[in-house]
Design a protein around this motif. Structure first.
Motif, short mmCIF file in Angstrom:
data_model
loop_
_atom_site.label_atom_id
_atom_site.label_comp_id
_atom_site.label_asym_id
_atom_site.label_seq_id
_atom_site.Cartn_x
_atom_site.Cartn_y
_atom_site.Cartn_z
N GLN A 354 0.82 -1.22 0.00
CA GLN A 354 0.00 0.00 0.00
C GLN A 354 0.85 1.27 0.00
O GLN A 354 0.62 2.21 0.77
CB GLN A 354 -0.98 0.02 1.18
N THR A 355 1.84 1.27 -0.89
CA THR A 355 2.64 2.47 -1.10
C THR A 355 2.52 2.89 -2.57
O THR A 355 2.17 2.09 -3.44
CB THR A 355 4.12 2.23 -0.77
N TYR A 356 2.84 4.16 -2.83
CA TYR A 356 2.79 4.64 -4.20
C TYR A 356 3.85 3.95 -5.06
O TYR A 356 3.64 3.76 -6.27
CB TYR A 356 3.02 6.16 -4.21
N LEU A 357 4.97 3.58 -4.46
CA LEU A 357 6.02 2.90 -5.21
C LEU A 357 5.51 1.59 -5.79
O LEU A 357 5.76 1.27 -6.96
CB LEU A 357 7.24 2.67 -4.32
N LEU A 358 4.81 0.80 -4.97
CA LEU A 358 4.27 -0.47 -5.46
C LEU A 358 3.24 -0.24 -6.56
O LEU A 358 3.17 -1.00 -7.53
CB LEU A 358 3.64 -1.24 -4.30
N LEU A 359 2.47 0.83 -6.44
CA LEU A 359 1.47 1.14 -7.46
C LEU A 359 2.14 1.50 -8.78
O LEU A 359 1.69 1.07 -9.86
CB LEU A 359 0.59 2.29 -6.97
N VAL A 360 3.22 2.27 -8.71
CA VAL A 360 3.95 2.63 -9.93
C VAL A 360 4.58 1.39 -10.57
O VAL A 360 4.61 1.26 -11.80
CB VAL A 360 5.02 3.69 -9.61
N VAL A 361 5.07 0.47 -9.74
CA VAL A 361 5.61 -0.79 -10.28
C VAL A 361 4.53 -1.55 -11.04
O VAL A 361 4.77 -2.10 -12.12
CB VAL A 361 6.18 -1.65 -9.13
N ALA A 362 3.32 -1.59 -10.48
CA ALA A 362 2.21 -2.27 -11.16
C ALA A 362 1.91 -1.61 -12.50
O ALA A 362 1.69 -2.30 -13.52
CB ALA A 362 0.96 -2.25 -10.27
N TYR A 363 1.89 -0.28 -12.53
CA TYR A 363 1.64 0.42 -13.79
C TYR A 363 2.72 0.09 -14.82
O TYR A 363 2.43 -0.12 -16.00
CB TYR A 363 1.63 1.93 -13.55
N ALA A 364 3.98 0.06 -14.37
CA ALA A 364 5.07 -0.24 -15.30
C ALA A 364 4.95 -1.65 -15.86
O ALA A 364 5.21 -1.87 -17.05
CB ALA A 364 6.41 -0.06 -14.58
N ILE A 365 4.55 -2.61 -15.04
CA ILE A 365 4.39 -3.98 -15.51
C ILE A 365 3.27 -4.05 -16.56
O ILE A 365 3.42 -4.69 -17.61
CB ILE A 365 4.08 -4.92 -14.34
N MET A 366 2.14 -3.40 -16.27
CA MET A 366 0.98 -3.52 -17.14
C MET A 366 1.14 -2.77 -18.46
O MET A 366 0.68 -3.23 -19.51
CB MET A 366 -0.27 -3.01 -16.41
N PHE A 367 1.79 -1.60 -18.43
CA PHE A 367 1.80 -0.73 -19.60
C PHE A 367 3.15 -0.64 -20.29
O PHE A 367 3.33 0.21 -21.17
CB PHE A 367 1.32 0.67 -19.19
N MET A 433 -6.81 -1.86 -5.68
CA MET A 433 -6.22 -2.90 -4.85
C MET A 433 -4.90 -2.50 -4.22
O MET A 433 -4.54 -3.02 -3.17
CB MET A 433 -6.04 -4.20 -5.66
N LEU A 434 -4.16 -1.59 -4.84
CA LEU A 434 -2.80 -1.31 -4.40
C LEU A 434 -2.59 0.08 -3.83
O LEU A 434 -1.59 0.32 -3.15
CB LEU A 434 -1.83 -1.50 -5.58
N ALA A 435 -3.49 1.01 -4.09
CA ALA A 435 -3.27 2.39 -3.65
C ALA A 435 -3.29 2.49 -2.13
O ALA A 435 -3.99 1.72 -1.45
CB ALA A 435 -4.33 3.30 -4.24
N PRO A 436 -2.53 3.41 -1.56
CA PRO A 436 -2.61 3.64 -0.12
C PRO A 436 -4.03 4.01 0.31
O PRO A 436 -4.83 4.51 -0.48
CB PRO A 436 -1.64 4.83 0.09
N ILE A 437 -4.34 3.75 1.57
CA ILE A 437 -5.69 3.94 2.07
C ILE A 437 -6.16 5.38 1.90
O ILE A 437 -7.32 5.63 1.55
CB ILE A 437 -5.78 3.52 3.55
#
Length: 491
Positions: A354-367, A433-437
């Motif tokens: 639940q950090t922005y870093l993990l969310l950016v990693v997800a975006y990089a994987i998908m796009f 699912m991944l964004a901080p609360i």
């Protein structure tokens, strides 16, 4: 990581439990729903995309540039915003028929754009030869034109199918259960990791099946024009008495795909009981979306640069494998990527959860594939001889890259960054699912309001997402119909 996660988890739970989870009646129901929707929507998108492209490119229908822009416009409206627009006006769109209608209206441009590009670059001499042999226009179209449209049809159909397998927001709102909605429900309701991951495994197999089928159907045929000289446009067919019926059909398609969502947004902004313009919330959500879009675009482009460089400058089996492996992400829905990152972060690197870093990693994987395609296309237009000349003048590798190569490929980098930015700024599933609360984006705020049936409150967020999407949509419409000096289409 996501693909390895799904495979590893399937092995860990054991064959007995995996079999019990797979043979449940619910899996069969989800498989039937998903397969029916994919087949039906893909077929409709192919018919609509080819028909609309033919009307715009090969007939004398009036106001062709206007119709081209309007037929591309649905790409500026995210599918879940489109479903919100329809379902907020009538509950009759719930279920299979409504889902088929809405997703078809959202995704047919994925077929229309490559078909328009291909039709614009075809050599009309082949069709003229068929006419000289007394073939009818319909027979010429089926036997001469359609075979040349094969790459565009297969590519567009594959994109539509993969988007449908990954679609969550639109189908959840239209109350039509598929594999993706079931994975999200399992995760949110019972945190049943085994059931959710087995469903994800079936979804991954469906993706692999589609990719394999498209590759087999495409074959190894080459469709490039090899003749020299300037391209000659095909003669446009006169519609005659069919002009107004065809014009009415195109206008009807635009009204359904663009007019209804636009009317719905304006309607709820005006009369919705929950309509409000919380300026601070809107600004905060827009700022978060723009910030995540910029961070995701920067990270993804930085990852795409070395991959594209290896694929173009050092053509080996290894570099080809590295480049092709990035496209696996395009076959995995966002919910599978998010589920993998949630589990890995909790069990291995919990501080990242639940950090922005993990969310950016997800975006990089998908796009990542979107950036790789743009950067590689630009890099292929940068002549290697310029690098050799710079080296002969004593410039080192880094100086050559900075002063020679990067200025040439800058437009491609910018286009790739813009496309990734658009995808990230309107992404829903992984963000939920991944964004901080405490994080709020335009898509999550819209989803929160629309899920509570607060249509008026959701409308401003939807409108802002559409506004953000417009520039990239214009870019897509222009790039899809761009030809090189020889009249050939850049794949």
């Amino acid at each position: 990581m996501p693909l390895g996660f799904v495979a590893t988890y399937t092995v860990i739970i054991g064959p007995s439990e995996a079999w019990d989870l797979l043979v449940r009646p619910r899996i069969g129901e989800l498989l039937l729903n998903t397969a029916t929707l994919v087949v039906g929507c893909t077929a409709l998108c192919l018919v609509i995309g080819v028909g609309a492209a033919w009307v715009v490119e090969r007939t004398d229908v009036p106001w062709r540039p206007l119709w081209h822009g309007l037929l591309v416009a649905p790409l500026a409206i995210p599918a879940f915003v489109n479903s919100y627009s329809w379902s907020s006006l009538s509950a009759s769109v719930h279920g299979f028929r409504g889902a088929l209608l809405v997703v078809t209206l959202s995704y047919y441009p994925l077929v229309y754009l490559p078909v328009v590009a291909t039709l614009r670059g075809l050599d009309p001499a082949l069709e003229e030869t068929a006419f000289s042999l007394e073939h009818s226009r319909w027979r010429t179209f089926l036997r001469v034109v359609v075979p040349q449209l094969r790459p565009a049809l297969l590519g567009g159909g594959l994109l539509v199918s993969l988007h449908l397998l990954a679609e969550f927001g639109a189908l959840q709102m239209l109350q039509f259960p598929t594999f993706t909605t079931a994975i999200y429900d399992q995760y949110r309701s019972s945190f049943n990791g085994a059931a959710a991951n087995m469903i994800a495994g079936v979804l991954v197999l469906c993706c692999v099946l589609l990719l394999t089928l498209e590759l087999r159907l495409r074959g190894r045929r080459q469709y490039a024009r090899v003749s020299h000289g300037a391209a000659r446009p095909a003669e446009r067919q006169r519609l005659g008495a069919w002009r107004w019926p065809v014009l009415a059909a195109v206008a009807g398609l635009v009204v359904l795909a663009v007019g209804v969502p636009t009317y719905s947004l304006v309607h709820w902004l005006r009369v919705g009981s929950s309509t409000a313009f919380p300026v601070s919330d809107l600004v905060q959500a827009a700022g978060t979306s723009l910030g995540l879009g910029a961070a995701g675009a920067a990270a993804t482009v930085l990852m795409a640069l070395p991959v594209s460089w290896l694929a173009v400058r050092y053509r080996t089996a290894t570099s080809t494998f590295v480049e092709r492996s990035t496209y696996i992400a395009n076959a995995l829905p966002g919910i599978v990527v998010a589920l993998a990152l949630v589990t890995v972060s909790i069990r291995v690197v919990q501080p990242l959860y639940q950090t922005y870093l993990l969310l950016v990693v997800a975006y990089a994987i998908m796009f990542l594939p979107r950036a790789v395609v743009s950067v590689r296309s630009a890099l292929e237009q940068a002549p290697l001889v310029l690098d050799d000349v710079a080296h002969s003048l004593g410039a080192g590798p880094l100086e050559v890259a900075r002063r020679v190569t990067l200025p040439i490929i800058a437009p491609g980098i910018g286009a790739g960054a813009a496309l990734v930015f658009l995808a990230v700024s309107t992404e829903l599933t992984a963000t939920l699912m991944l964004a901080p609360i405490d994080a709020a984006t335009l898509s999550t705020q819209f989803w929160s309001a629309s899920s509570s049936v607060a249509y008026g409150a959701a409308a401003p967020y939807a409108l802002l997402m559409v506004v953000i999407s417009v520039p990239a949509t214009i870019l897509l419409g222009r790039e899809a119909t761009r030809r090189d000096a020889g009249g050939r289409i850049a794949a």
